[in-house]
Motif scaffolding. Structure first.
Motif, PDB file in Angstrom:
ATOM      1  N   ILE A  89       0.833  -1.207   0.000  1.00 33.26           N
ATOM      2  CA  ILE A  89       0.000   0.000   0.000  1.00 33.26           C
ATOM      3  C   ILE A  89       0.861   1.247   0.000  1.00 33.26           C
ATOM      4  CG2 ILE A  89      -1.633   1.348   1.377  1.00 33.26           C
ATOM      5  CD1 ILE A  89      -2.861  -1.341   2.264  1.00 33.26           C
ATOM      6  N   ASP A  90       1.906   1.261   0.825  1.00 35.72           N
ATOM      7  CA  ASP A  90       2.800   2.418   0.899  1.00 35.72           C
ATOM      8  C   ASP A  90       3.488   2.686  -0.438  1.00 35.72           C
ATOM      9  OD1 ASP A  90       2.141   2.740   3.543  1.00 35.72           O
ATOM     10  OD2 ASP A  90       3.936   1.738   4.333  1.00 35.72           O
ATOM     11  N   GLN A  91       3.711   1.606  -1.212  1.00 33.27           N
ATOM     12  CA  GLN A  91       4.368   1.742  -2.511  1.00 33.27           C
ATOM     13  C   GLN A  91       3.376   2.060  -3.633  1.00 33.27           C
ATOM     14  OE1 GLN A  91       6.339  -2.041  -2.838  1.00 33.27           O
ATOM     15  NE2 GLN A  91       7.826  -1.564  -1.233  1.00 33.27           N
ATOM     16  N   GLY A  92       2.091   2.191  -3.272  1.00 32.82           N
ATOM     17  CA  GLY A  92       1.078   2.524  -4.269  1.00 32.82           C
ATOM     18  C   GLY A  92       0.700   1.352  -5.160  1.00 32.82           C
ATOM     19  N   GLY A  93       0.885   0.130  -4.656  1.00 34.30           N
ATOM     20  CA  GLY A  93       0.661  -1.040  -5.479  1.00 34.30           C
ATOM     21  C   GLY A  93      -0.700  -1.693  -5.337  1.00 34.30           C
ATOM     22  N   ILE A  94      -1.621  -1.080  -4.590  1.00 33.46           N
ATOM     23  CA  ILE A  94      -2.927  -1.693  -4.367  1.00 33.46           C
ATOM     24  C   ILE A  94      -4.039  -0.727  -4.785  1.00 33.46           C
ATOM     25  CG2 ILE A  94      -4.530  -2.632  -2.652  1.00 33.46           C
ATOM     26  CD1 ILE A  94      -2.141  -4.430  -3.177  1.00 33.46           C
ATOM     27  N   THR A  95      -4.984  -1.233  -5.575  1.00 29.83           N
ATOM     28  CA  THR A  95      -6.182  -0.446  -5.900  1.00 29.83           C
ATOM     29  C   THR A  95      -7.415  -1.239  -5.500  1.00 29.83           C
ATOM     30  OG1 THR A  95      -6.333  -1.319  -8.156  1.00 29.83           O
ATOM     31  CG2 THR A  95      -5.065   0.700  -7.846  1.00 29.83           C
ATOM     32  N   ILE A  99     -16.176  -6.726  -4.237  1.00 28.19           N
ATOM     33  CA  ILE A  99     -15.142  -5.732  -4.511  1.00 28.19           C
ATOM     34  C   ILE A  99     -13.996  -6.394  -5.272  1.00 28.19           C
ATOM     35  CG2 ILE A  99     -15.699  -4.419  -2.433  1.00 28.19           C
ATOM     36  CD1 ILE A  99     -13.057  -5.588  -1.247  1.00 28.19           C
ATOM     37  N   LYS A 100     -13.267  -5.571  -6.030  1.00 29.64           N
ATOM     38  CA  LYS A 100     -12.116  -6.068  -6.780  1.00 29.64           C
ATOM     39  C   LYS A 100     -10.869  -5.327  -6.321  1.00 29.64           C
ATOM     40  CE  LYS A 100     -14.961  -6.918 -10.872  1.00 29.64           C
ATOM     41  NZ  LYS A 100     -15.247  -6.504 -12.268  1.00 29.64           N
ATOM     42  N   ILE A 101      -9.872  -6.111  -5.962  1.00 26.85           N
ATOM     43  CA  ILE A 101      -8.595  -5.540  -5.557  1.00 26.85           C
ATOM     44  C   ILE A 101      -7.549  -5.916  -6.596  1.00 26.85           C
ATOM     45  CG2 ILE A 101      -6.712  -5.673  -3.874  1.00 26.85           C
ATOM     46  CD1 ILE A 101      -8.750  -5.901  -1.672  1.00 26.85           C
ATOM     47  N   LYS A 102      -6.763  -4.927  -7.003  1.00 27.64           N
ATOM     48  CA  LYS A 102      -5.684  -5.181  -7.951  1.00 27.64           C
ATOM     49  C   LYS A 102      -4.348  -4.948  -7.256  1.00 27.64           C
ATOM     50  CE  LYS A 102      -4.581  -2.308 -11.342  1.00 27.64           C
ATOM     51  NZ  LYS A 102      -4.519  -1.598 -12.647  1.00 27.64           N
ATOM     52  N   LYS A 103      -3.457  -5.916  -7.419  1.00 26.75           N
ATOM     53  CA  LYS A 103      -2.101  -5.820  -6.876  1.00 26.75           C
ATOM     54  C   LYS A 103      -1.144  -5.602  -8.031  1.00 26.75           C
ATOM     55  CE  LYS A 103       1.438  -8.800  -4.807  1.00 26.75           C
ATOM     56  NZ  LYS A 103       1.693 -10.163  -4.282  1.00 26.75           N
ATOM     57  N   GLY A 104      -0.464  -4.469  -8.030  1.00 23.75           N
ATOM     58  CA  GLY A 104       0.416  -4.148  -9.143  1.00 23.75           C
ATOM     59  C   GLY A 104      -0.380  -3.940 -10.412  1.00 23.75           C
ATOM     60  N   LYS A 105       0.160  -4.420 -11.536  1.00 24.17           N
ATOM     61  CA  LYS A 105      -0.504  -4.223 -12.822  1.00 24.17           C
ATOM     62  C   LYS A 105      -1.230  -5.464 -13.322  1.00 24.17           C
ATOM     63  CE  LYS A 105       2.847  -0.770 -14.438  1.00 24.17           C
ATOM     64  NZ  LYS A 105       3.826  -0.421 -15.518  1.00 24.17           N
ATOM     65  N   LYS A 106      -0.981  -6.630 -12.691  1.00 22.25           N
ATOM     66  CA  LYS A 106      -1.445  -7.861 -13.314  1.00 22.25           C
ATOM     67  C   LYS A 106      -2.313  -8.754 -12.443  1.00 22.25           C
ATOM     68  CE  LYS A 106       2.881  -8.038 -15.962  1.00 22.25           C
ATOM     69  NZ  LYS A 106       4.085  -8.852 -16.263  1.00 22.25           N
ATOM     70  N   VAL A 107      -2.258  -8.589 -11.129  1.00 23.33           N
ATOM     71  CA  VAL A 107      -2.933  -9.538 -10.236  1.00 23.33           C
ATOM     72  C   VAL A 107      -4.261  -8.955  -9.762  1.00 23.33           C
ATOM     73  CG1 VAL A 107      -2.776 -10.863  -8.094  1.00 23.33           C
ATOM     74  CG2 VAL A 107      -0.729 -10.482  -9.489  1.00 23.33           C
ATOM     75  N   TYR A 108      -5.337  -9.667 -10.078  1.00 23.36           N
ATOM     76  CA  TYR A 108      -6.681  -9.244  -9.692  1.00 23.36           C
ATOM     77  C   TYR A 108      -7.306 -10.291  -8.763  1.00 23.36           C
ATOM     78  CZ  TYR A 108      -6.667  -5.682 -13.361  1.00 23.36           C
ATOM     79  OH  TYR A 108      -6.372  -4.600 -14.153  1.00 23.36           O
ATOM     80  N   HIS A 109      -8.119  -9.821  -7.827  1.00 19.08           N
ATOM     81  CA  HIS A 109      -8.792 -10.718  -6.900  1.00 19.08           C
ATOM     82  C   HIS A 109     -10.112 -10.101  -6.480  1.00 19.08           C
ATOM     83  CE1 HIS A 109      -8.016 -14.360  -4.420  1.00 19.08           C
ATOM     84  NE2 HIS A 109      -8.992 -13.857  -3.692  1.00 19.08           N
ATOM     85  N   LYS A 110     -11.113 -10.946  -6.391  1.00 19.80           N
ATOM     86  CA  LYS A 110     -12.442 -10.478  -5.984  1.00 19.80           C
ATOM     87  C   LYS A 110     -12.755 -10.991  -4.588  1.00 19.80           C
ATOM     88  CE  LYS A 110     -16.057 -12.017  -8.254  1.00 19.80           C
ATOM     89  NZ  LYS A 110     -17.048 -12.186  -9.353  1.00 19.80           N
ATOM     90  N   PHE A 111     -13.428 -10.168  -3.799  1.00 16.02           N
ATOM     91  CA  PHE A 111     -13.853 -10.534  -2.447  1.00 16.02           C
ATOM     92  C   PHE A 111     -15.350 -10.346  -2.328  1.00 16.02           C
ATOM     93  CE2 PHE A 111      -9.427  -9.400  -2.151  1.00 16.02           C
ATOM     94  CZ  PHE A 111      -8.883 -10.267  -1.222  1.00 16.02           C
ATOM     95  N   VAL A 112     -16.002 -11.350  -1.774  1.00 19.64           N
ATOM     96  CA  VAL A 112     -17.458 -11.270  -1.575  1.00 19.64           C
ATOM     97  C   VAL A 112     -17.794 -11.770  -0.182  1.00 19.64           C
ATOM     98  CG1 VAL A 112     -17.966 -11.616  -4.026  1.00 19.64           C
ATOM     99  CG2 VAL A 112     -17.794 -13.603  -2.511  1.00 19.64           C
ATOM    100  N   LEU A 113     -18.966 -11.370   0.275  1.00 20.91           N
ATOM    101  CA  LEU A 113     -19.442 -11.782   1.600  1.00 20.91           C
ATOM    102  C   LEU A 113     -20.453 -12.905   1.413  1.00 20.91           C
ATOM    103  CD1 LEU A 113     -19.236 -11.168   4.641  1.00 20.91           C
ATOM    104  CD2 LEU A 113     -21.186  -9.597   4.328  1.00 20.91           C
TER     105      LEU A 113
END
Length: 221
Positions: A179-185, A207-221
């Motif tokens: 997060i500090d490096q700006g790598g999470i959206t 919700i969708k979280i992106k790590k860097g430019k290539k890694v995507y992950h979805k979170f649901v309840l």
């Protein structure tokens, strides 16, 4: 007969010599060209960002994305070495205009995903990729983590907990550094604070979280 990468040639020769001395029988070794990237580093399991054939280690979608996002300079080499596309077709692709580089990457990613995980998984990965990058398609096959109600506190969960829960970070310390490096959206917005919380309402919508430019992950309840 032992097969291995050509960087193991001397080790393999030592093995064949030992077998011959111990058994009196012939032994053979055959090396295979290593798959190197444009920087001269091998794409192996010991390299950073390695890709696995095991879907439990690299999901079909992540496998597709790996090849979809390789360096432009590596695309034609991978098409020649790793796919069963006719050589004549590959040579024709080599003459395509540079503006078609993404088309080449999509072909490579689809061919390899289909070969390893089957056509159905390749189709799903392609559609998910379109959903992320072209605003079209079905994102239901994106790697997803279901968050339990027990994980929430006052109807919220911290972004650090989500990153660890989704294996986007090994621990909270690594998550905080990302997060500090700006790598999470989060849903397209850069996360600027490691104290950010996600509400249960947002998780119910997904919700969708992106790590860097290539890694995507979805979170649901």
């Amino acid at each position: 007969m032992q097969f291995g990468g050509d960087d193991q040639w001397s080790n393999m020769l030592a093995g064949t010599e030992l077998i011959c001395k111990k058994t009196g029988k012939d032994a053979y070794a055959m090396t295979i060209t290593l798959l190197m990237n444009s920087e001269g580093n091998k794409m192996g399991k010991t390299a950073k960002g390695a890709v696995w054939l095991d879907p439990n280690k690299t999901s079909p979608f992540e496998f597709y994305q790996y090849w979809r996002n390789i360096d432009d300079a590596d695309v034609m080499k991978c098409l020649r070495l790793l796919t069963f596309i006719p050589v004549e077709t590959i040579e024709e692709m080599d003459n395509w205009d540079d503006s078609r580089i993404n088309e080449k990457k999509e072909i490579l990613a689809y061919e390899l995903t289909s070969m390893i995980h089957g056509k159905d998984e390749a189709d799903k990965a392609k559609q998910t990729s379109l959903a992320l990058f072209a605003g079209d398609g079905d994102d239901s096959n994106m790697p997803t983590t279901t968050v339990s109600e027990d994980s929430l506190s006052d109807g919220q969960i911290g972004i650090l907990d989500l990153l660890v829960m989704g294996n986007l970070a090994k621990n909270k310390g690594e998550a905080r550094r990302l997060i500090d490096q700006g790598g999470i959206t989060l849903n397209g917005e850069k996360v600027t604070s490691s104290d950010e919380k996600v509400t249960s309402e947002a998780l119910r919508d997904g919700i969708k979280i992106k790590k860097g430019k290539k890694v995507y992950h979805k979170f649901v309840l």
